[in-house]
Design a protein around this motif. Sequence first.
Motif, PDB file in Angstrom:
ATOM      1  N   MET A  16      29.146  52.216  23.214  1.00 44.24           N
ATOM      2  CA  MET A  16      29.209  52.158  24.672  1.00 44.24           C
ATOM      3  C   MET A  16      29.208  50.713  25.144  1.00 44.24           C
ATOM      4  SD  MET A  16      29.319  54.002  27.543  1.00 44.24           S
ATOM      5  CE  MET A  16      30.343  52.777  28.370  1.00 44.24           C
ATOM      6  N   ALA A  17      28.365  49.874  24.558  1.00 45.37           N
ATOM      7  CA  ALA A  17      28.314  48.466  24.933  1.00 45.37           C
ATOM      8  C   ALA A  17      29.634  47.773  24.614  1.00 45.37           C
ATOM      9  CB  ALA A  17      27.167  47.768  24.213  1.00 45.37           C
ATOM     10  N   ALA A  18      30.225  48.098  23.471  1.00 48.60           N
ATOM     11  CA  ALA A  18      31.501  47.502  23.095  1.00 48.60           C
ATOM     12  C   ALA A  18      32.609  47.935  24.051  1.00 48.60           C
ATOM     13  CB  ALA A  18      31.859  47.882  21.664  1.00 48.60           C
ATOM     14  N   PHE A  19      32.601  49.200  24.418  1.00 44.31           N
ATOM     15  CA  PHE A  19      33.596  49.712  25.367  1.00 44.31           C
ATOM     16  C   PHE A  19      33.471  48.988  26.708  1.00 44.31           C
ATOM     17  CE2 PHE A  19      34.941  52.339  28.854  1.00 44.31           C
ATOM     18  CZ  PHE A  19      36.127  52.922  28.423  1.00 44.31           C
ATOM     19  N   ALA A  20      32.244  48.858  27.204  1.00 42.17           N
ATOM     20  CA  ALA A  20      32.020  48.226  28.503  1.00 42.17           C
ATOM     21  C   ALA A  20      32.450  46.758  28.490  1.00 42.17           C
ATOM     22  CB  ALA A  20      30.552  48.346  28.894  1.00 42.17           C
ATOM     23  N   ALA A  21      32.139  46.051  27.411  1.00 41.79           N
ATOM     24  CA  ALA A  21      32.523  44.643  27.323  1.00 41.79           C
ATOM     25  C   ALA A  21      34.036  44.478  27.374  1.00 41.79           C
ATOM     26  CB  ALA A  21      31.963  44.038  26.035  1.00 41.79           C
ATOM     27  N   LYS A  22      34.749  45.443  26.863  1.00 43.19           N
ATOM     28  CA  LYS A  22      36.209  45.350  26.805  1.00 43.19           C
ATOM     29  C   LYS A  22      36.876  45.860  28.081  1.00 43.19           C
ATOM     30  CE  LYS A  22      40.150  46.550  23.865  1.00 43.19           C
ATOM     31  NZ  LYS A  22      40.582  47.210  22.610  1.00 43.19           N
ATOM     32  N   HIS A  23      36.326  46.921  28.685  1.00 46.46           N
ATOM     33  CA  HIS A  23      37.058  47.621  29.746  1.00 46.46           C
ATOM     34  C   HIS A  23      36.396  47.596  31.130  1.00 46.46           C
ATOM     35  CE1 HIS A  23      39.820  49.163  26.768  1.00 46.46           C
ATOM     36  NE2 HIS A  23      38.828  49.695  26.075  1.00 46.46           N
ATOM     37  N   LEU A  24      35.128  47.176  31.211  1.00 44.23           N
ATOM     38  CA  LEU A  24      34.430  47.195  32.491  1.00 44.23           C
ATOM     39  C   LEU A  24      33.959  45.789  32.863  1.00 44.23           C
ATOM     40  CD1 LEU A  24      32.200  50.383  31.962  1.00 44.23           C
ATOM     41  CD2 LEU A  24      34.512  50.247  32.925  1.00 44.23           C
ATOM     42  N   ARG A  25      33.455  45.650  34.072  1.00 42.26           N
ATOM     43  CA  ARG A  25      32.901  44.365  34.482  1.00 42.26           C
ATOM     44  C   ARG A  25      31.796  44.588  35.501  1.00 42.26           C
ATOM     45  NH1 ARG A  25      35.675  42.539  39.256  1.00 42.26           N
ATOM     46  NH2 ARG A  25      37.339  43.975  39.867  1.00 42.26           N
ATOM     47  N   GLN A  26      31.085  43.535  35.819  1.00 44.18           N
ATOM     48  CA  GLN A  26      30.076  43.541  36.868  1.00 44.18           C
ATOM     49  C   GLN A  26      30.608  42.722  38.047  1.00 44.18           C
ATOM     50  OE1 GLN A  26      25.951  44.499  35.919  1.00 44.18           O
ATOM     51  NE2 GLN A  26      27.591  46.026  36.021  1.00 44.18           N
ATOM     52  N   VAL A  27      29.846  42.636  39.121  1.00 46.33           N
ATOM     53  CA  VAL A  27      30.344  41.935  40.303  1.00 46.33           C
ATOM     54  C   VAL A  27      30.625  40.452  40.009  1.00 46.33           C
ATOM     55  CG1 VAL A  27      29.305  43.480  41.992  1.00 46.33           C
ATOM     56  CG2 VAL A  27      27.966  41.582  41.088  1.00 46.33           C
ATOM     57  N   ASP A  28      29.949  39.889  39.019  1.00 43.05           N
ATOM     58  CA  ASP A  28      30.177  38.485  38.672  1.00 43.05           C
ATOM     59  C   ASP A  28      31.155  38.317  37.512  1.00 43.05           C
ATOM     60  OD1 ASP A  28      28.456  39.598  36.846  1.00 43.05           O
ATOM     61  OD2 ASP A  28      27.112  37.867  36.738  1.00 43.05           O
ATOM     62  N   GLY A  29      31.837  39.388  37.145  1.00 45.88           N
ATOM     63  CA  GLY A  29      32.863  39.293  36.121  1.00 45.88           C
ATOM     64  C   GLY A  29      32.527  40.042  34.838  1.00 45.88           C
ATOM     65  N   ARG A  30      33.182  39.644  33.770  1.00 42.56           N
ATOM     66  CA  ARG A  30      32.994  40.301  32.474  1.00 42.56           C
ATOM     67  C   ARG A  30      31.769  39.751  31.745  1.00 42.56           C
ATOM     68  NH1 ARG A  30      36.993  43.638  31.378  1.00 42.56           N
ATOM     69  NH2 ARG A  30      39.016  43.372  32.422  1.00 42.56           N
ATOM     70  N   HIS A  31      31.223  40.582  30.852  1.00 40.74           N
ATOM     71  CA  HIS A  31      30.059  40.173  30.062  1.00 40.74           C
ATOM     72  C   HIS A  31      30.239  40.630  28.622  1.00 40.74           C
ATOM     73  CE1 HIS A  31      27.431  38.779  33.349  1.00 40.74           C
ATOM     74  NE2 HIS A  31      28.072  39.681  34.081  1.00 40.74           N
ATOM     75  N   ASP A  32      29.421  40.035  27.741  1.00 38.70           N
ATOM     76  CA  ASP A  32      29.543  40.367  26.327  1.00 38.70           C
ATOM     77  C   ASP A  32      28.769  41.637  25.989  1.00 38.70           C
ATOM     78  OD1 ASP A  32      26.859  39.632  26.272  1.00 38.70           O
ATOM     79  OD2 ASP A  32      27.205  37.736  25.226  1.00 38.70           O
ATOM     80  N   GLU A  33      28.870  42.060  24.741  1.00 37.80           N
ATOM     81  CA  GLU A  33      28.257  43.312  24.306  1.00 37.80           C
ATOM     82  C   GLU A  33      26.736  43.280  24.428  1.00 37.80           C
ATOM     83  OE1 GLU A  33      29.627  44.871  20.582  1.00 37.80           O
ATOM     84  OE2 GLU A  33      31.685  44.196  20.935  1.00 37.80           O
ATOM     85  N   ALA A  34      26.130  42.122  24.183  1.00 32.45           N
ATOM     86  CA  ALA A  34      24.673  42.027  24.268  1.00 32.45           C
ATOM     87  C   ALA A  34      24.193  42.323  25.688  1.00 32.45           C
ATOM     88  CB  ALA A  34      24.210  40.641  23.820  1.00 32.45           C
TER      89      ALA A  34
END
Length: 209
Positions: free
Chosen positions: A54-72
């Motif tokens: 799930m963390a890997a998917f989110a890092a690749k395909h989703l973002r937060q209001v301040d942009g993309r983030h890593d898996e950690a």
Amino acid sequence: MEQELTEHHAPLPGRVGHVAGIESLTLDGHRYYFGFDFRSDLVVSPLIADPDAMAAFAAKHLRQVDGRHDEAYWADLVSEAVEYSELVADDADREFTTAGLRAELPEPDSHLLYLLDAVSDWDDESDLPPDVQQAYERLGFEEDEFAECIDECLEAVLEEGSAARSDEWTVLRFYLTSATAHLPGNWVLLFGPLGFGSAGQSDRSQSSR
């Protein structure tokens, strides 16, 4: 388990790059995670059982209001989704069983119905079949009140049964069948039993009251 940990999860069609958080639910005792765009009330990922995936998917395909983030970064949000939800206050509202989904209709205004609307690709503004349109009109609802109609239909059918409230049941059965027929990705794991079993549920719901 090893195969599941390395499984590739394809994004849902047209739902990539959303500003989203992580939510979770349990089905038959197994926890699944998913991305959710709170501003759009939209599910933006398949159901994913492994936290690392799930963390890997989110890092690749989703973002937060301040942009993309890593898996950690996303791994922390995934971990929080086990204990905390921004969608429900009571953890029991996000616990489901296949047997329960097959045996009973969802409650009006429930988290289950909310998720179904948030994930299904079915358009409630599409043309209704003649029998459903006639039942809908007899119930006195306007064209843009379909969501409100579903909750009222559920209340009526659960209280009196499908035989006594045939118009409500016609509309409700059509909605459940149509919405579950337009599920993207693996969301059929949760909602498949709800749609396929809906034809006989209402009388059982009435008899159990």
